[in-house]
Scaffold this active site. Structure first.
Site, PDB file in Angstrom:
ATOM      1  N   GLU A 111      17.874  33.893  -3.230  1.00 34.72           N
ATOM      2  CA  GLU A 111      17.183  32.613  -3.368  1.00 34.72           C
ATOM      3  C   GLU A 111      15.700  32.817  -3.668  1.00 34.72           C
ATOM      4  O   GLU A 111      15.120  32.102  -4.486  1.00 34.72           O
ATOM      5  CB  GLU A 111      17.363  31.778  -2.100  1.00 34.72           C
ATOM      6  CG  GLU A 111      18.767  31.253  -1.897  1.00 34.72           C
ATOM      7  CD  GLU A 111      19.288  30.501  -3.101  1.00 34.72           C
ATOM      8  OE1 GLU A 111      18.551  29.656  -3.662  1.00 34.72           O
ATOM      9  OE2 GLU A 111      20.427  30.781  -3.506  1.00 34.72           O
TER      10      GLU A 111
ATOM     11  N   HIS B  53      19.557  32.580 -11.268  1.00 34.69           N
ATOM     12  CA  HIS B  53      20.752  33.111 -10.607  1.00 34.69           C
ATOM     13  C   HIS B  53      21.676  33.764 -11.634  1.00 34.69           C
ATOM     14  O   HIS B  53      22.211  34.860 -11.409  1.00 34.69           O
ATOM     15  CB  HIS B  53      21.514  31.989  -9.904  1.00 34.69           C
ATOM     16  CG  HIS B  53      20.983  31.645  -8.545  1.00 34.69           C
ATOM     17  ND1 HIS B  53      20.857  32.569  -7.531  1.00 34.69           N
ATOM     18  CD2 HIS B  53      20.558  30.456  -8.019  1.00 34.69           C
ATOM     19  CE1 HIS B  53      20.385  31.974  -6.443  1.00 34.69           C
ATOM     20  NE2 HIS B  53      20.188  30.695  -6.714  1.00 34.69           N
TER      21      HIS B  53
ATOM     22  N   GLU C 273      18.349  27.914 -11.315  1.00 37.21           N
ATOM     23  CA  GLU C 273      19.773  28.190 -11.524  1.00 37.21           C
ATOM     24  C   GLU C 273      19.985  29.201 -12.646  1.00 37.21           C
ATOM     25  O   GLU C 273      20.846  30.087 -12.541  1.00 37.21           O
ATOM     26  CB  GLU C 273      20.525  26.892 -11.826  1.00 37.21           C
ATOM     27  CG  GLU C 273      20.438  25.836 -10.753  1.00 37.21           C
ATOM     28  CD  GLU C 273      20.828  26.349  -9.376  1.00 37.21           C
ATOM     29  OE1 GLU C 273      21.671  27.281  -9.304  1.00 37.21           O
ATOM     30  OE2 GLU C 273      20.298  25.853  -8.383  1.00 37.21           O
TER      31      GLU C 273
END
Length: 291
Positions: A222, A149, A146
């Site tokens: 991803e 990201h 995360e």
């Protein structure tokens, strides 16, 4: 009811802001007696396309907290919460970003997401189920995913791509609608019922095709976030976390998260051009190949 209310509020904000921007730019009607004013049409479509995308981005944290029931950890209340905060702080420092807000949402599925309008004003949240069933090194790898990201600027990049896609879908749909109305239906004014129907159909078809572009970027990000999880935390732990998620999804687990927030988990089992996430086995293999 809450999600419906937020959806209506967001669309109202889009209309208001877009109207103000068009007024400031001095953009008039894009439909004239002689046909379409392509310059005005392009500006009109760009304003609506980007305003909607960026309003969603700017309120993403606010919406996530309310729709997902995220409980922020301002002051850790126990050892587990303290570990969670310390881990996010450590990973954020490694990634070179400001520590995001940290939260937990009450879902038994194993999932996590990151959102926020820029890399130094983000939110990272994990589900209660993930914290309960994953080992700590696996949770750390998920958090690193995360953080990846956020550090990669995926949220702002996706919003830009969505804005461009929205613009050209609206633009070409109206050109097609005008062509159908004027040329095929012989409506000299170009403002008939045929224009509305043809434009609507064209927006649906072009929107479906354009969603492949957005989904392709989502799948690409991803893989990059998995690489960040392996780099910032541990490659083996990242692989084990994906394998554990694969086992749970194989048991029939379905995500109840909004698609825009399914950052770590799967996307409803879809394995097509419209899937926002690559197949878990492909992600695992990519990590093994990179090693």
């Amino acid at each position: 009811m809450l999600r419906i209310g937020l959806f209506l509020l967001t669309n109202l904000a889009v209309l208001v802001v877009a109207g103000i921007v068009l007024s400031l730019l001095g953009v008039g009607s894009y439909r004239t007696a002689g046909g379409l004013d392509l310059q005005n049409l392009l500006v009109f479509c760009a304003v609506f396309g980007f305003v909607g995308s960026f309003i969603s981005l700017f309120i993403s944290k606010w919406m996530a907290k309310r729709t997902m029931g995220v409980q922020l950890i301002d002051q850790p209340r126990n050892a587990d919460e303290q570990w969670l905060v310390d881990t996010v702080v450590e990973l954020s420092q490694k990634a070179g970003i400001k520590t995001p807000e940290i939260g937990v949402f009450p879902a038994q599925e194993s999932n996590a997401f990151a959102t926020g309008w820029n890399r130094n004003a983000a939110l990272v949240a994990v589900s209660l189920g993930l914290l309960q069933r994953f080992e700590r090194d696996e949770v750390k790898a998920v958090l690193a995913h995360e953080i990846g990201h956020v550090a990669n600027g995926d949220m702002i990049t996706l919003s830009l791509i969505q804005g461009v896609v929205n613009t050209f879908v609206m633009f070409f749909a109206r050109i097609i609608g005008d062509f159908v109305d004027r040329v095929l239906l012989k409506n000299e004014n170009g403002r008939g019922f045929g224009f509305m129907i043809a434009t609507l159909v064209a927006e649906i078809v072009l929107g479906i095709l354009a969603s492949m572009i957005v989904a392709a970027f989502s799948r690409y990000r991803e893989f990059r976030a998995d690489h960040a999880g392996a780099t910032l935390a541990d490659r083996g732990a990242m692989i084990r976390a994906l394998q554990r998620l694969q086992a749970e999804s194989g048991a029939g687990a379905e995500s109840q998260m909004p698609s825009s927030m399914r950052a770590f988990g799967i996307s409803g089992g879809m394995r097509s051009l419209f899937a926002s996430h690559p197949p878990l086995e492909a992600r695992i293999q990519a990590l093994r190949d990179a090693a």
